[in-house]
Design an enzyme around this catalytic site. Structure first.
Site, PDB file in Angstrom:
ATOM      1  N   HIS A  16       4.455  19.103  -0.054  1.00 42.88           N
ATOM      2  CA  HIS A  16       5.494  18.054  -0.131  1.00 42.88           C
ATOM      3  C   HIS A  16       5.110  16.828   0.707  1.00 42.88           C
ATOM      4  O   HIS A  16       5.980  16.111   1.193  1.00 42.88           O
ATOM      5  CB  HIS A  16       6.858  18.571   0.333  1.00 42.88           C
ATOM      6  CG  HIS A  16       7.247  19.885  -0.261  1.00 42.88           C
ATOM      7  ND1 HIS A  16       7.960  19.998  -1.427  1.00 42.88           N
ATOM      8  CD2 HIS A  16       6.974  21.159   0.147  1.00 42.88           C
ATOM      9  CE1 HIS A  16       8.147  21.297  -1.710  1.00 42.88           C
ATOM     10  NE2 HIS A  16       7.545  22.014  -0.773  1.00 42.88           N
ATOM     11  N   SER A  65      -8.518  -9.453   0.927  1.00 41.18           N
ATOM     12  CA  SER A  65      -7.412 -10.114   0.254  1.00 41.18           C
ATOM     13  C   SER A  65      -7.677 -11.611   0.275  1.00 41.18           C
ATOM     14  O   SER A  65      -8.325 -12.123   1.176  1.00 41.18           O
ATOM     15  CB  SER A  65      -6.116  -9.792   0.994  1.00 41.18           C
ATOM     16  OG  SER A  65      -5.179 -10.830   0.816  1.00 41.18           O
ATOM     17  N   LYS A 102      -6.893  -7.666   5.692  1.00 41.50           N
ATOM     18  CA  LYS A 102      -6.860  -6.583   4.698  1.00 41.50           C
ATOM     19  C   LYS A 102      -8.235  -6.024   4.348  1.00 41.50           C
ATOM     20  O   LYS A 102      -9.219  -6.744   4.242  1.00 41.50           O
ATOM     21  CB  LYS A 102      -6.202  -7.090   3.408  1.00 41.50           C
ATOM     22  CG  LYS A 102      -4.701  -7.296   3.505  1.00 41.50           C
ATOM     23  CD  LYS A 102      -3.926  -6.020   3.757  1.00 41.50           C
ATOM     24  CE  LYS A 102      -3.783  -5.165   2.529  1.00 41.50           C
ATOM     25  NZ  LYS A 102      -2.881  -5.731   1.521  1.00 41.50           N
ATOM     26  N   GLU A 136      -8.400   2.881  -6.207  1.00 43.04           N
ATOM     27  CA  GLU A 136      -7.230   2.487  -7.020  1.00 43.04           C
ATOM     28  C   GLU A 136      -7.614   2.316  -8.491  1.00 43.04           C
ATOM     29  O   GLU A 136      -6.865   2.697  -9.391  1.00 43.04           O
ATOM     30  CB  GLU A 136      -6.624   1.188  -6.479  1.00 43.04           C
ATOM     31  CG  GLU A 136      -5.933   1.373  -5.138  1.00 43.04           C
ATOM     32  CD  GLU A 136      -5.563   0.044  -4.486  1.00 43.04           C
ATOM     33  OE1 GLU A 136      -4.983  -0.817  -5.167  1.00 43.04           O
ATOM     34  OE2 GLU A 136      -5.875  -0.132  -3.303  1.00 43.04           O
TER      35      GLU A 136
END
Ligand code: ARG
Length: 460
Positions: free
Chosen positions: A156, A277, A283, A290
């Site tokens: 979980h 970024s 970043k 992804e």
């Protein structure tokens, strides 16, 4: 351009219809397989006396030349051609005349395309398996380096019990071993020759289907001519195999994305596998992971495309089936890219072992071990579970953890506690006592690494 089959037609094909019908823009990638299949077919026709030995030789020589001319760019593929099969045959006929026109004796484009796609997928399955095996060896190496790096295991997404980074990696190794086994089994059903099925009802010529299969290095011939030209199960299977591979890569990517966030901070990606970024200078984004996760949806889409395309078509060949190629090629191209890049990303990331351990210390992941310790002292598990639970509540209230309590505190919860409890809740011990087959102890992890390595060796 005039069509080879235009004899029964009185109107020239409309340009839009021609473009709509054409598959050359995507099936030209099978030119090697098309030529290889035709060489085997022409050789067999010659050996069986269906065409003369001289014609057979002329065809084979010219086909080899066409192959090398396409390879070195001297023969550009005509985008106006209907498909790769027609293109090769047209060039052949232009080059050697009547002999070229004899190649298609005892053959249809229906069994020809079924053969070509099988040969093409066979080659691709080999390449995909190599990429899976490469990923497996990177996983085994990462596991070896981190076999004692204690970290929390989750259920979980809540800290559950301690494992090691090595054990974690080896869970993925098992998934990719199954993926590889699936590919291997798909290959068995792919490497079968449908040639000789003709359009659907085979042929009256005394062909030797087995000879063609042997010349092509295939393991057998299809049993029914209608099935031979209508079956795309092997292609659907590969699309499914690739979907499962992508699903595994996607779960793994999701972990990577979480782990390199500041909240987890378990790993650092190599700069080469991250991007910045355009606005936020701080970043460092896990774009590769992804994209792998994102492309998974696309490969599932390819599987759905071919499953749906096949579901309503009567026997035997129907033009719908031309649509199988773009979908399976897309699935193959994307899965291969993902397998390759994911392996390199994994190979170059840094594991922050201290952070893993810190996180393992913070979540009461030794609470089960504390209960098991009391069970060892004679308490029934359910009672021990309650004591351990109350200890956790005490620790939360007092902002401490189980392994830092003094013995007097322990004894307030149960008189059964003694010095031995520190050994019992020590994180390394928690992991290394789990010597059960398949467990996270160092010896078990070492055995698992051995299993992965010998699997890789056996396949190579
Ligand atoms: N381009 C076709 C395909 O990919 C080849 C088979 C054509 N056969 C036919 N009867 N039109 O399926």
């Amino acid at each position: 351009m005039a069509k080879m089959w235009d004899a029964r037609f009185s109107k020239v094909e409309n340009k839009r219809v021609n473009d709509f019908n054409s598959s050359i823009s995507f099936d030209s990638r099978m030119f090697r397989e098309d030529i290889e299949g035709s060489i085997a077919h022409a050789t067999m026709l010659g050996k069986k006396g269906i065409i003369s030995a001289d014609d057979s030789e002329k065809i084979v020589t010219a086909l080899r030349q066409i192959r090398s001319d396409i390879e070195d760019g001297t023969l550009p593929i005509d985008p106006e051609a209907e498909d790769i099969h027609m293109f090769v045959e047209e060039v052949l006929t232009k080059r050697i005349g009547d002999a070229g026109k004899r190649l298609h004796t005892a053959r249809s484009r229906n069994d020809q395309v079924a053969l070509d796609i099988r040969l093409y997928l066979k080659k691709e399955i080999g390449e995909i398996r190599e990429l899976v095996l490469n990923l497996l060896s990177v996983i085994a190496k990462t596991a070896e380096e981190n076999k004692d790096a204690v970290m929390p295991g989750y259920t979980h997404l809540q800290r559950a019990q301690p494992v090691t980074f090595g054990h974690y990696m080896l869970a993925y190794a098992q998934m990719f071993i199954r993926d590889d086994l699936r590919l291997k089994q798909t290959l068995e059903r792919t490497a079968i020759s449908p040639l000789g099925s003709g359009a659907l009802a085979s042929t009256t010529y005394p062909i030797d289907r087995q000879m063609v299969a042997e010349l092509l290095g295939l393991d057998g011939v299809t049993e029914n001519s209608m099935d031979g030209v209508s079956d795309r199960d092997f292609l659907l299977e590969l699309a499914f195999d690739l979907s499962v591979i992508m699903m595994h890569l996607s779960r793994f990517s999701e972990e990577i994305i979480l782990w390199c966030s500041s909240e987890f901070s378990f790993i650092d990606l190599d700069d080469a596998f991250s991007t910045g970024s355009s606005i936020m200078p701080q970043k460092k984004n896990p774009d590769i992971a992804e994209l792998v996760r994102g492309k998974t949806g696309r490969v599932y889409g390819d599987l759905t495309t071919v499953l749906t395309m096949m579901k309503g078509i009567p026997l035997a060949y129907n033009k719908d089936m031309q649509e199988d190629k773009e979908a399976i090629f897309d699935a193959i191209d994307n899965a291969k890219l993902c397998l390759e890049l994911f392996a390199s990303m994994l190979d170059t990331l840094t594991v922050k072992r201290d952070n893993l351990r810190k996180s393992a210390s913070g979540g009461f992941i030794n609470a089960t071990d504390c209960a098991d310790y009391l069970v060892g002292k004679g308490l029934p598990f359910r009672d021990a579970y309650r004591v351990s639970g109350r200890l956790v509540a005490y620790c939360i209230e007092n902002k401490t953890d189980i392994e830092s309590l003094d013995l007097d505190t322990y004894r307030q919860f149960s008189p059964l506690f003694d010095e031995g409890v520190y050994d019992a809740v020590n994180l390394d011990n928690c992991v290394n006592r789990r010597t059960v087959y398949g467990g996270p102890s160092i010896e078990s992890v070492e055995r698992q690494i051995g299993i992965v390595k010998s699997y890789i060796q056996l396949q190579a």
